[in-house]
Design a protein around this motif. Sequence first.
Motif, PDB file in Angstrom:
ATOM      1  N   GLY A  64       4.088   5.148  -6.177  1.00 12.18           N
ATOM      2  CA  GLY A  64       3.947   4.681  -4.799  1.00 12.18           C
ATOM      3  C   GLY A  64       5.079   3.780  -4.336  1.00 12.18           C
ATOM      4  O   GLY A  64       4.997   3.189  -3.258  1.00 12.18           O
ATOM      5  N   TRP A  79       8.910   3.058  -2.982  1.00 14.07           N
ATOM      6  CA  TRP A  79       9.867   3.749  -2.127  1.00 14.07           C
ATOM      7  C   TRP A  79      11.290   3.396  -2.528  1.00 14.07           C
ATOM      8  O   TRP A  79      11.571   2.251  -2.880  1.00 14.07           O
ATOM      9  N   LYS A  93       9.099   8.405  -1.870  1.00 13.50           N
ATOM     10  CA  LYS A  93       8.054   7.708  -2.622  1.00 13.50           C
ATOM     11  C   LYS A  93       7.917   8.342  -3.996  1.00 13.50           C
ATOM     12  O   LYS A  93       7.831   9.569  -4.119  1.00 13.50           O
ATOM     13  N   GLN A 140       5.611  11.735   1.508  1.00 11.39           N
ATOM     14  CA  GLN A 140       6.430  11.620   0.312  1.00 11.39           C
ATOM     15  C   GLN A 140       7.888  11.330   0.634  1.00 11.39           C
ATOM     16  O   GLN A 140       8.585  10.716  -0.169  1.00 11.39           O
ATOM     17  N   ARG A 185       5.314   4.678   6.290  1.00 13.76           N
ATOM     18  CA  ARG A 185       5.085   4.458   4.860  1.00 13.76           C
ATOM     19  C   ARG A 185       3.632   4.114   4.541  1.00 13.76           C
ATOM     20  O   ARG A 185       3.238   4.117   3.386  1.00 13.76           O
TER      21      ARG A 185
END
Length: 189
Positions: free
Chosen positions: A155, A157, A151, A134, A128
Amino acid sequence: MSVPLTHLTVDEYLEAEESSEIRYEYLGGQVFAMSGGSKEHNLITLNIASRLRSHVRGGSCSVFMSDMKVKLELANKGKSIFYYPDVVVSCDSEDQDRFFLNYPCLIIEVLSPSTETTDRREKLVNYRTLKTLQEYVLVSQDEVKVEVYRKDAQGNWSLIILGKDDELHLDSIGATLTMSEIYEDVIKV
């Protein structure tokens, strides 16, 4: 008993990897041998990679399987890490290194009993940190279950868990896989 640990530089690691018959992941100077996968693990990996390769053929993305490393730089710790994901996709024209990728947009790991904890914790946290990543996808080999870490534009998750009646939508490359395609010749869906 005391056993000294050998610390390798990145250059020493990469040089040793070129002639090694065993694949090793590299974590800040330490190397760890990769274990072999089961037939189910191999089939799922091949099912996914072959379908993704067909999907991106002729475009700007490249799909790689188990022998391509991904390089991470943990800036806050000043350490390099090299992992071998099961399937990895890069669509970045800057990814020109011959033996590893720096800018993947999609990483897929097929879970094994020996790697599941590492894939869920260590690799999840470290992957990450990649700005270009992505989606990080974990695929069970014992049941029809796929976990997608994605993501968003800000930004952040999120996690989506998919089962036998779902489809895997990979926004990073605009592909969709059915569970039947992923688990073909492994589990009846």
